[in-house]
Structures are given as structure tokens and as C-alpha cells.
Write an enzyme that holds these catalytic residues in place. Structure first.
Site, short mmCIF file in Angstrom:
data_model
loop_
_atom_site.label_atom_id
_atom_site.label_comp_id
_atom_site.label_asym_id
_atom_site.label_seq_id
_atom_site.Cartn_x
_atom_site.Cartn_y
_atom_site.Cartn_z
N LYS A 114 0.87 -1.18 0.00
CA LYS A 114 0.00 0.00 0.00
C LYS A 114 0.90 1.22 0.00
O LYS A 114 1.58 1.51 0.98
CB LYS A 114 -0.91 0.01 1.23
CG LYS A 114 -1.66 1.35 1.37
CD LYS A 114 -2.50 1.43 2.62
CE LYS A 114 -2.77 2.89 2.95
NZ LYS A 114 -3.60 3.05 4.15
N ALA A 122 -9.47 5.37 4.17
CA ALA A 122 -9.42 6.50 5.12
C ALA A 122 -10.69 7.33 5.11
O ALA A 122 -11.29 7.58 4.08
CB ALA A 122 -8.23 7.40 4.85
N GLY A 123 -11.08 7.73 6.30
CA GLY A 123 -12.19 8.66 6.48
C GLY A 123 -13.46 8.06 7.03
O GLY A 123 -14.35 8.77 7.49
N ASN A 156 -9.09 1.62 9.60
CA ASN A 156 -8.36 1.24 10.80
C ASN A 156 -8.98 1.91 12.03
O ASN A 156 -9.56 1.25 12.88
CB ASN A 156 -6.88 1.64 10.64
CG ASN A 156 -6.01 1.14 11.79
OD1 ASN A 156 -6.51 0.71 12.83
ND2 ASN A 156 -4.73 1.20 11.64
N THR A 157 -8.88 3.25 12.08
CA THR A 157 -9.30 3.97 13.29
C THR A 157 -10.77 3.73 13.65
O THR A 157 -11.09 3.61 14.84
CB THR A 157 -9.05 5.48 13.10
OG1 THR A 157 -7.73 5.65 12.58
CG2 THR A 157 -9.15 6.22 14.41
N GLY A 164 -7.95 8.92 9.80
CA GLY A 164 -8.24 9.01 11.23
C GLY A 164 -9.27 10.05 11.61
O GLY A 164 -9.54 10.26 12.79
#
EC number: 2.8.1.10
Lengths: 269, 66
Positions: A111, A198-199, A220-221, A172
């Protein structure tokens, strides 16, 4: 009593990245968890088959018995996707990918993310293009984190990236998909998988990404920082499946005014 | 001889190999990757690859990330 036959829905074509087929369209990161046990349980609950990791210096003088992430998330059970998080230049990103390939015995799926500045972690596209070109030339299979610009996405695909991964919102941030139209345009143009990376903040964000026609979502977050990460991992698994099903089903058109669901004919008042 | 390992100065016997360095760090058998002066040294070469004074060595592993 006659048995009702089970309804058979036409099967979906599974996600395929760089020639490998995956049943899950949810890709997850391994950062920000309390400990490795929580990481392992959350990833199991998510059903993800592709799991991202970061490459960092080994702590010198660490306890030699300290458990290693790859003992919990083993490359035998998961497709490990090393990232280039923390890289702000093409050079650092390429170096990180080469170390990752060595670390993972020649595994060449990466990635690529080259960041622009600390506050937004927004992708630095000029450096991303340079790094992508060099990595592809060196035999890497590049999944690329990028801005949601449809023209740059096409350019990355033409260069040979194996997956295009526009951000939904800053890494994040949990703000959800901020520019649905751009994501849709990228999906419409692409012949390689498009994944929102992301987001995402909660399950509905992941569903929206899938309803837009994305092939998958990387997060992830949203899982790791939920109050109960394992439960959120399960929620995300369901959200991705629901969004995909809704996309395949094809939603009804939006209308400004109401349209009664019950017939007017036969009313007795 | 003095080498830099993950940014820290480290005294090693002259002619030390990467395998010897990894052993000294009690990391033998761990899944890691090694770079010397920004070039990868494949695992198969760790027993033969000798370090030189002033070499910059990076020893990395996988950690949690998104």
C-alpha cells in the site's frame, strides 16, 4: 406441508486484486489497538483477509520474548499489506516497500501512501506518482492511496497500479465520505478495484462507500478507536456486505415528493 | 569498530557479520529486514555479510498500522 425453497440470489463476483481472489471486501489496519490480543480479535470479527501493517525500526534492547504482530496476524492466514505510512517523499516510500518485501519473503503487494503534510495527512500526489512508477518498474504490485481526483486515479491505473484507493476523508478523521460524486466518477472510470481508504467513522460510512460501487473499503481507526472495537469490526463486516448487496440490487430513484405505497383503488371512505 | 544501528552508535568487533549483530541484539530467528547504508541485505546473506566502520544499519519489523 410443502417446504419453501430457499431463495437463491445470483452470486457476486468476488474481489480480485493482482490476480488473487478475496471473499471479504473489508480491509483493515492494525494500528491504535490496546494490545495485540485486541488486534487479533477485532480482525477476526471483521472477516478481513487483507490486513495492513507498518514497517518500523525494531526496538533495540527489547524483551526478546515480546510478541510480534506477525505472530498474531500471520502471513499464512492473511494477506499482509505493508504500508508506507509516515513517508513524505517518494524515496522514503520506495525504501520502505523494499524493506517490507524483504521482511515478508518477497511478497510484493504494497500500500503506497506518500503524505503531504502533518495536519491533514493528505496524499502528496506528485511524490505518489514518482514512487508508484519506480515501484511498478521494480516489480511491486501497488495499491495506491490517493486523492479523490478522477483524472489522477485514471493516471495511476494507466501506470499499472493494481488498486486505486482514494480517501473518503482525512486519515483518522472519521468524517465519512466527503465527495461521493468524485468517488463515483473514479469507480465508473476504473477497470481495477477502487477501495475507499481512510475517512470512515462508522458503519453507515462504509455502507455508503459500497453503495457508490466501490469494490472495498480499507479502515483502521473507525474500528480500533470504537468503544468496543470487536463489536465495531463485526458492524463493519455487516455494513460492507449490506452496502455491496444494495449496490448490486440497484437502488430506487430519489424523488422530491411522496408516492403512496398502498393503492388508492378500493378505499371505502 | 563503530557502526550506527537504528540511529544508535554501537561497538562491534571488527569484521562482524549481520548475523552476529542480530545475535548480539537477541533478535535471532525473529522476522525482520536489514538495510546497510540504505541497501537491502537479503536474509540469506546475513551470515556472510560483514559490516564496516561507520556503516548505517537499519533493522526493521512489522508493527500495527493502517
Amino acid at each position: 406441508m410443502t417446504e419453501t425453497p430457499e431463495i437463491q440470489l445470483p452470486e457476486d463476483k468476488p474481489l480480485e486484486i493482482a490476480g488473487k481472489v478475496y471473499q471479504s471486501r473489508l480491509l483493515v489496519g492494525t494500528g491504535k489497538y490496546h494490545d495485540l490480543m485486541e488486534t487479533g480479535h477485532a480482525i477476526e470479527a471483521s472477516g478481513a483477509e487483507i490486513v495492513t501493517v507498518a514497517v518500523r525500526r525494531t526496538n533495540l534492547g527489547q524483551n526478546p520474548d515480546e510478541p510480534n504482530l506477525l505472530d498474531v496476524i500471520s502471513p499464512e492466514s492473511y494477506t499482509i499489506l505493508p504500508n508506507t505510512a509516515g513517508c513524505y517523499t517518494a524515496k522514503d516510500a520506495v525504501r520502505t516497500c523494499k524493506l517490507a518485501r524483504e521482511l515478508l519473503d518477497g511478497h510484493d503487494l504494497v500500500k503506497l501512501e506518500v503524505l503531504g503534510e502533518h495536519k491533514t495527512l493528505y496524499p502528496n500526489m506528485p511524490e505518489t506518482l514518482i514512487a508508484a512508477e519506480e515501484l511498478i518498474k521494480d516489480g511491486f504490485k501497488v495499491m495506491v492511496y490517493c486523492s479523490d481526483d478522477p483524472l489522477l486515479a485514471m493516471r495511476l491505473e494507466e501506470m499499472g497500479c493494481v488498486a486505486i484507493m482514494p480517501l473518503g476523508a482525512p486519515i483518522g478523521s472519521g468524517l465519512g465520505i466527503q465527495n461521493r460524486y468524485n468517488i463515483r466518477l473514479i469507480v465508473e472510470n476504473a477497470k481495477v478495484p477502487v477501495l475507499v481508504d481512510a475517512g470512515v467513522g462508522t458503519a453507515s460510512d462504509a455502507t455508503i462507500a459500497m453503495e457508490l460501487g466501490c469494490d472495498g473499503v480499507l479502515m483502521n481507526t473507525a474500528i480500533a478507536q470504537a468503544k468496543d472495537p470487536i463489536r465495531m469490526a463485526n458492524a463493519m463486516r455487516l455494513a460492507i456486505e449490506s452496502g455491496r448487496e444494495a449496490y448490486l440490487a440497484g437502488r430506487m430513484p430519489k424523488k422530491l415528493y411522496a408516492s403512496a405505497s398502498s393503492p388508492i383503488d378500493g378505499t371505502f371512505f | 569498530m563503530l557502526v550506527q544501528v537504528n540511529g544508535e552508535a554501537m561497538e562491534l568487533p571488527s569484521g562482524a557479520t549481520i548475523a552476529a549483530l542480530i545475535e548480539q541484539l537477541t533478535l535471532t530467528g525473529k522476522r525482520l529486514a536489514v538495510e546497510v547504508n540504505e541497501d537491502i541485505v537479503p536474509r540469506s546473506q546475513h551470515p556472510q555479510f560483514t559490516l564496516n566502520e561507520g556503516d548505517r544499519v537499519e533493522v526493521v519489523h512489522a508493527i500495527g498500522g493502517g
